[in-house]
Design an enzyme around this catalytic site. Structure first.
Site, short mmCIF file in Angstrom:
data_model
loop_
_atom_site.label_atom_id
_atom_site.label_comp_id
_atom_site.label_asym_id
_atom_site.label_seq_id
_atom_site.Cartn_x
_atom_site.Cartn_y
_atom_site.Cartn_z
N ASP A 1 2.03 4.15 4.98
CA ASP A 1 1.11 4.78 4.02
C ASP A 1 -0.06 3.81 3.86
O ASP A 1 0.08 2.73 3.28
CB ASP A 1 1.86 5.01 2.70
CG ASP A 1 1.00 5.72 1.66
OD1 ASP A 1 -0.24 5.60 1.72
OD2 ASP A 1 1.57 6.38 0.77
N TYR B 1 5.33 3.94 -3.38
CA TYR B 1 4.62 4.85 -4.28
C TYR B 1 5.63 5.75 -4.99
O TYR B 1 6.51 6.33 -4.34
CB TYR B 1 3.60 5.68 -3.48
CG TYR B 1 2.89 6.70 -4.33
CD1 TYR B 1 1.91 6.30 -5.23
CD2 TYR B 1 3.21 8.04 -4.25
CE1 TYR B 1 1.27 7.22 -6.03
CE2 TYR B 1 2.56 8.98 -5.04
CZ TYR B 1 1.59 8.55 -5.93
OH TYR B 1 0.97 9.49 -6.72
N ARG C 1 -4.97 29.57 7.19
CA ARG C 1 -3.91 28.58 6.90
C ARG C 1 -3.83 27.56 8.03
O ARG C 1 -3.56 26.39 7.81
CB ARG C 1 -2.56 29.27 6.70
CG ARG C 1 -1.52 28.29 6.21
CD ARG C 1 -0.09 28.81 6.08
NE ARG C 1 0.06 30.20 5.85
CZ ARG C 1 0.54 31.06 6.76
NH1 ARG C 1 0.90 30.64 7.96
NH2 ARG C 1 0.64 32.33 6.47
N LYS D 1 -7.78 9.21 -2.71
CA LYS D 1 -8.11 7.87 -3.19
C LYS D 1 -9.39 7.37 -2.50
O LYS D 1 -10.43 7.97 -2.67
CB LYS D 1 -6.91 6.96 -2.99
CG LYS D 1 -5.56 7.59 -3.44
CD LYS D 1 -5.46 7.82 -4.92
CE LYS D 1 -4.27 8.69 -5.33
NZ LYS D 1 -2.96 8.27 -4.85
C1 LIG Z 1 -1.70 8.84 -4.63
C2 LIG Z 1 -0.79 8.35 -3.57
C3 LIG Z 1 0.04 9.22 -2.87
C4 LIG Z 1 0.12 10.71 -3.20
O1 LIG Z 1 -1.08 11.34 -2.93
P1 LIG Z 1 -1.60 12.66 -3.73
O2 LIG Z 1 -2.90 12.93 -3.09
O3 LIG Z 1 -1.71 12.27 -5.17
O4 LIG Z 1 -0.58 13.72 -3.51
C5 LIG Z 1 0.83 8.70 -1.87
N1 LIG Z 1 0.83 7.38 -1.58
C6 LIG Z 1 0.04 6.50 -2.24
C7 LIG Z 1 0.08 5.06 -1.87
C8 LIG Z 1 -0.79 6.96 -3.26
O5 LIG Z 1 -1.55 6.09 -3.93
#
Ligand SMILES: *Cc1c(COP(=O)(O)O)cnc(C)c1O
Length: 389
Positions: free
Chosen positions: A175, A102, A50, A200
């Site tokens: 972010d 988001y 973990r 992403k």
């Molecule tokens: C997809 C996304 C998230 C969340 O990420 P996950 O991997 O789907 O949990 C957070 N912020 C942005 C800008 C995103 O595109």
């Protein structure tokens, strides 16, 4: 950490030295939940999966280097990473977040943290005076933003926000999922924490879920690792290995995403069936100064006559796309098209959605790295059909 090398060199080499026991050129995938201790009271730096995994360490070192940070902490998803950051807060603490947030982070703030007594106020970060006034009044411990934002791809001046936060205190969280570390490094612009959904662009192949936080401050990094061990939202070794494989090509992929997106934004801007295009490249000097390329995302509004139902026009457009897949998510090599009003932003009340410009005829494209002529041909035929509904 050798930050002096070029981006692609760091992506391919940092944290990825040949394995000392076998010479394996690629960091091995360590699938183990536990580590045998050679003698009582002695371990080799790894105790339990973990908290400890060498494959994940490799990925974290590479990502920290790409974000020009001292360390990265990887989690099971972007949301687990966001949650780890918010666990800094105690009941009574306040958050200021950008309006264009988001949806998953909005849900986390409103449905999980607000009920625990941590209240968020949403502000338009394009207006520095309004932001500063709100920070002075609320004194938030966390200030949370994205740039470019979702789905309208608004570029926010990170350095300007960073300077305001530095005056009043609090941690600035950026972010950086939409831009990726190839295009900007928020830690160099005043951010304290950079959050990623590595699902992403960083993973880049739409085949793995993951998240990470990057920081410079050793106390923040200690907190983030503590939360991961205590709460357990860890990134699995196979996910770390896949994401690291994707990361190596981030630079070449982003160049191609950006080139294709720029061509598509220009094509859409001149198309008679398109009302409006949202793209960082049309937002003037700020995008050019802050971002290396304008990224791979393009949003646009389909033109609709008064007699037409915007949802019907959108439905017709999406149903006729062949190469663009109708899907949530972004940042993979394959092109995706999404409908924010009914998909990513469906949770927003309709008047609020319309006020923000997330209308029924809004389309969001994650432009992939296919041949751009094929992508444009696909959009062209779908637009021609949609305008005839
Ligand atoms: C997809 C996304 C998230 C969340 O990420 P996950 O991997 O789907 O949990 C957070 N912020 C942005 C800008 C995103 O595109």
């Amino acid at each position: 950490m050798p930050h002096h090398q070029g981006f692609n060199s760091r992506a391919i080499h940092v944290g990825q030295e040949p394995d000392p026991t076998t010479g394996s050129t690629v960091p091995p995938l360590y699938l183990t939940s536990t580590y045998t201790q050679p003698s009582f009271g002695h371990h080799l730096g790894y105790e339990y999966g973990r908290n400890d995994n060498p494959t994940r360490d490799s990925f974290e070192q590479a990502l920290a280097s790409l974000e020009l940070g001292q360390g990265a902490v990887a989690y099971a998803s972007g949301m687990a990473a966001s949650d780890a950051v918010l666990r800094i807060l105690a009941p009574g603490d306040r958050v200021i977040a950008a309006e264009d947030l988001y949806g998953g982070v909005y849900r986390l703030l409103e449905r999980v943290y607000r009920v625990q007594g941590i209240v968020t106020e949403y502000v338009d970060f394009r207006q520095p005076d309004v932001l500063e006034e709100a920070i002075k009044r609320i004194r938030p411990r966390i200030i949370w933003m994205e740039s470019p934002s979702n789905p309208l791809l608004t570029v926010i001046d990170i350095a300007q926000v960073g300077a305001i936060v530095a005056r009043w205190g609090g941690w600035l969280v950026v972010d950086n999922t939409f831009a990726s570390p190839y295009n900007q490094n928020p830690l160099t612009l005043g951010a304290d924490l950079v959050v990623h959904s590595t699902t992403k662009y960083i993973g880049g192949h739409s085949d793995v879920i993951g998240g990470a936080v990057v920081a410079n401050d050793p106390d923040l990094l200690r907190h983030l690792r503590f939360i991961r061990n205590a709460a357990g939202g860890t990134l699995g070794p196979f996910e770390a290995w896949l994401t690291l494989r994707g990361l190596k090509t981030l630079g070449v992929r982003m160049e191609r995403h950006a080139e294709n997106a720029q061509r598509i934004a220009a094509f859409l801007a001149s198309h008679q069936a398109v009302e409006k295009v949202y793209y960082p490249g049309t937002q003037g000097v700020l995008a050019a100064r802050q971002m290396k390329t304008c990224g791979g995302m393009v949003s646009f509004v389909l033109k609709t006559a008064h007699s037409q139902d915007p949802l019907a026009v959108a439905r017709s457009f999406f149903n006729r796309l062949k190469m663009f897949a109708l899907a949530e998510s972004l940042g993979g090599v394959e092109s995706l098209a999404g409908h924010p009003a009914t998909m990513t932003h469906a949770a927003l009340p309709e008047p609020e959605r319309e006020r923000r410009g997330i209308v029924m005829s809004l389309v969001r494209l994650s432009v992939g790295i296919e041949d751009v002529a094929d992508l444009i041909a696909d959009l062209d035929q779908a637009l021609d059909q949609a305008s005839r509904v």
